[in-house]
Design a protein around this motif. Structure first.
Motif, short mmCIF file in Angstrom:
data_model
loop_
_atom_site.label_atom_id
_atom_site.label_comp_id
_atom_site.label_asym_id
_atom_site.label_seq_id
_atom_site.Cartn_x
_atom_site.Cartn_y
_atom_site.Cartn_z
N HIS A 169 0.81 -1.22 0.00
CA HIS A 169 0.00 0.00 0.00
C HIS A 169 0.84 1.27 0.00
O HIS A 169 0.32 2.35 0.20
CB HIS A 169 -0.94 -0.01 1.22
CG HIS A 169 -2.06 -0.97 1.09
ND1 HIS A 169 -3.20 -0.69 0.40
CD2 HIS A 169 -2.19 -2.23 1.53
CE1 HIS A 169 -4.01 -1.74 0.44
NE2 HIS A 169 -3.42 -2.68 1.12
N HIS A 170 2.13 1.14 -0.27
CA HIS A 170 2.99 2.32 -0.24
C HIS A 170 2.91 3.10 -1.56
O HIS A 170 2.87 4.32 -1.56
CB HIS A 170 4.44 1.91 0.02
CG HIS A 170 4.59 1.20 1.35
ND1 HIS A 170 5.74 0.58 1.72
CD2 HIS A 170 3.72 1.02 2.35
CE1 HIS A 170 5.58 0.05 2.92
NE2 HIS A 170 4.36 0.31 3.31
N GLU B 132 3.17 -5.50 7.61
CA GLU B 132 3.47 -4.13 8.05
C GLU B 132 3.24 -4.08 9.57
O GLU B 132 2.15 -4.38 10.05
CB GLU B 132 2.57 -3.15 7.32
CG GLU B 132 2.65 -1.73 7.81
CD GLU B 132 4.04 -1.15 7.75
OE1 GLU B 132 4.42 -0.44 8.71
OE2 GLU B 132 4.77 -1.42 6.78
N PRO C 187 7.29 3.90 6.17
CA PRO C 187 5.83 3.75 6.08
C PRO C 187 5.12 3.38 7.37
O PRO C 187 4.43 2.35 7.47
CB PRO C 187 5.66 2.65 5.02
CG PRO C 187 6.90 1.83 5.15
CD PRO C 187 8.00 2.81 5.45
N THR D 8 0.81 3.20 7.48
CA THR D 8 0.12 2.37 6.49
C THR D 8 -1.30 2.02 6.94
O THR D 8 -2.24 2.15 6.16
CB THR D 8 0.92 1.07 6.25
OG1 THR D 8 2.22 1.41 5.75
CG2 THR D 8 0.22 0.18 5.24
#
Length: 296
Positions: free
Chosen positions: A121-122, A138, A205, A208
């Motif tokens: 999802h980055h 994550e 990140p 997230t």
């Protein structure tokens, strides 16, 4: 002779007092958590009922932290160990602790949370060749109020197992804190609905889950745990200019040079924050303040 007897008496008295102190320490109710925000969550329920041992201090990187022998000893003397459940260090630590205290009860506070895989999802427009099995989870679940509500429920139910006599107090504290989290969530959702541009840049990140749950979009400078190459930096700068992104988060445990260079290029704002801040509620409100101020 008298001097010798006095010395022996003082030595015995000191030894006895020291032994009583150690015994008291061993018998004291100790709970251990992995990171400072977890301590905040536990304390919001139990108050001062327990001594809470924290393994990873606020200013350390949890990805590379190595606990001291004293910390491991304190952990082995704990009644419960509340793990985040997503930190790689926890898996290795649990194996070491079980050799010292196989009866230590370990509570996975991430139980029932839907995990997000690694980098997926980055950058939503990129294709990744990693298989689902190779992707890591994550870890930063505690930076989403939605996840924290689940973590808090897991903590609350576990605490009732060891102190049922305090159920009325713990339930009251739990419900009060839950209402504060719901207020925070309502504030986040309101900002998300009002802002048209919900994109932000971040060095690592950390947000997230936050971005996924509340419909923001996170663009990470660090890519798959590595420093970005020049072409990747240029890509981020181009996106930030095109989308008029003005927020660049960087956590205090990471270098700021990359973030500052991007900020100079896009006339953006470098926002330092600490994902391991003890006061979780205050920290989350500060993050939300940034979105409210800089998103358009």
């Amino acid at each position: 002779m008298k001097i010798f007897l006095i010395f022996v008496f003082i030595f015995i008295l000191f030894f006895c007092c020291s032994g009583q102190k150690d015994k008291k320490l061993v018998n004291k109710n100790i709970l251990t958590v992995s990171i400072p925000p977890q301590k905040y969550l536990v304390e919001r329920i139990v108050g001062n009922d327990y001594l809470i041992n924290v393994l990873i201090p606020e200013n350390f990187n949890p990805h590379i932290f190595e606990p001291s022998l004293k910390q491991i000893k304190d952990l082995s003397n704990s009644e419960f160990y509340f793990i985040v459940g997503t930190l790689p260090i926890e898996k290795n630590l649990i194996e070491r602790i079980k050799k010292i205290n196989p009866d230590l009860k370990i509570i996975n506070t991430s139980k029932n949370i839907n995990f997000i895989k690694g980098e997926e999802h980055h950058h939503k427009d990129e294709q990744h060749n990693q298989s689902e099995e190779e992707e890591e989870v994550e870890p930063h679940i505690w930076l989403s109020p939605q996840c924290v509500k689940i973590m808090l429920e897991n903590i609350y139910n576990s605490l009732l197992e060891i102190n049922r006599d305090a159920e009325e107090k713990y339930k009251k504290n739990y419900l009060l804190f839950l209402s504060e989290i719901n207020e925070l969530e309502n504030r986040i959702k309101k900002i998300s609905e009002e802002k048209k541009n919900k994109k932000f840049v971040i060095y690592h990140p950390n947000l997230t889950y936050f971005a996924e749950h509340y419909k923001f979009e996170q663009i990470s400078i660090e890519y798959e745990g590595k420093e970005p190459e020049i072409f990747k930096l240029k890509e981020i700068i181009d996106i930030a200019r095109r989308e008029e992104i003005k927020i660049i988060f960087v956590q205090i445990q990471f270098p700021k040079e990359r973030a500052k260079s991007i900020a100079n290029e896009i006339k953006g704002n470098v926002i330092e924050f600490n994902p391991l801040e003890y006061d979780w509620l205050k920290n989350m409100n500060l993050i939300v303040d940034v979105f409210d101020k800089y998103l358009k």
